[in-house]
Design a protein around this motif. Structure first.
Motif: not given
Lengths: 111, 123
Positions: A35-36, A38, A40, A45-46, A48, A51, A89, A91-92, A102, B95, B107, B110
């Motif tokens: 899972v990462h 972010y 914003q 822009a978002p 990171l 991570h 957010y 993300q995986s 997301f 984007y 996974s 980004m």
């Protein structure tokens, strides 16, 4: 409806600790896909934030940390600051759909 | 400096086509998978499409499958998204995003985002 579920909003006073949850299932977080997170900021822009297993890119304060357990993950922010007010957010990857997923995003308000 | 620069957005009528592009600089483009992620104003992030380092593996969100095509030109460090049969619900900021892996079937993070190119689908 996002595959990963986040609370729409959280809030906290400066200096406090807040957590943001990210709940998935057996085909994504529960399947050991990383899972990462972010961040914003408004109008940008978002970027990171974290991570993998709680790894912070250069420039991200140690106040930000992440953890995972079972089919859920969470982002913790300690020593809350006004500049942390943003959308966050998770993300995986989902093996059922075969692509990145997301969370719906969480708006953090610093009171 | 690692950078992604999108272009090609604009106003387009429903049912028409549009191609958005992204030029990468500051890293070895063909070492990494790439994605398009879109965001409707005031809403969350939606993954749209991904492509691995050499273009052999691509994936699409159900909402765009059959209408959008992702491609890359490693010789020109560029990524493209060709959008056909556009709908008002495709209106968003698109984007271009770099993955931290050459593949896109697991996974990874980004780690580089462009500033986005705005697409508006309206008559």
């Amino acid at each position: 409806q996002s595959v990963l579920t986040q609370p729409p909003s959280v809030s906290g006073a400066p200096g406090q600790r807040v957590t943001i949850s990210c709940t998935g299932g057996d085909s994504n977080i529960g399947a050991y896909y990383d899972v990462h997170w972010y961040q914003q900021l408004p109008g940008t822009a978002p970027r990171l934030l974290i991570h993998g297993r709680n790894n912070r890119p250069s420039g991200v304060p140690e106040r930000f940390s992440a953890s995972e357990s079972g089919t859920a993950a969470s982002l913790a922010i300690t020593g809350l600051q006004a500049e942390d007010e943003a959308d966050y957010y998770c993300q995986s990857y989902d093996s059922l759909s075969g692509h990145v997923v997301f969370g719906g995003g969480t708006k953090l308000t610093v009171l | 400096e690692v950078q992604l620069m999108e272009s090609g957005g604009g106003l387009v009528q429903p049912g028409r086509s549009l191609r958005v592009s992204c030029v990468a600089s500051g890293f070895t483009f063909d070492d990494y998978g790439m994605h398009w992620v879109r965001q409707v104003r005031g809403q969350g992030l939606e993954w749209v499409s991904s492509i691995n380092w050499n273009g052999d593996t691509v994936a699409y969100a159900d909402s765009v499958k059959g209408r959008f095509t992702i491609s890359r030109d490693n010789a020109k460090n560029s990524l493209h998204l060709h959008m056909n049969s556009l709908r008002p619900e495709d209106t968003a900021l698109y984007y271009c995003v770099k993955y931290t892996s050459s593949s896109v079937d697991s996974s990874y993070a980004m780690d580089v985002w462009g500033q986005g190119t705005s697409v508006t689908v309206s008559s």
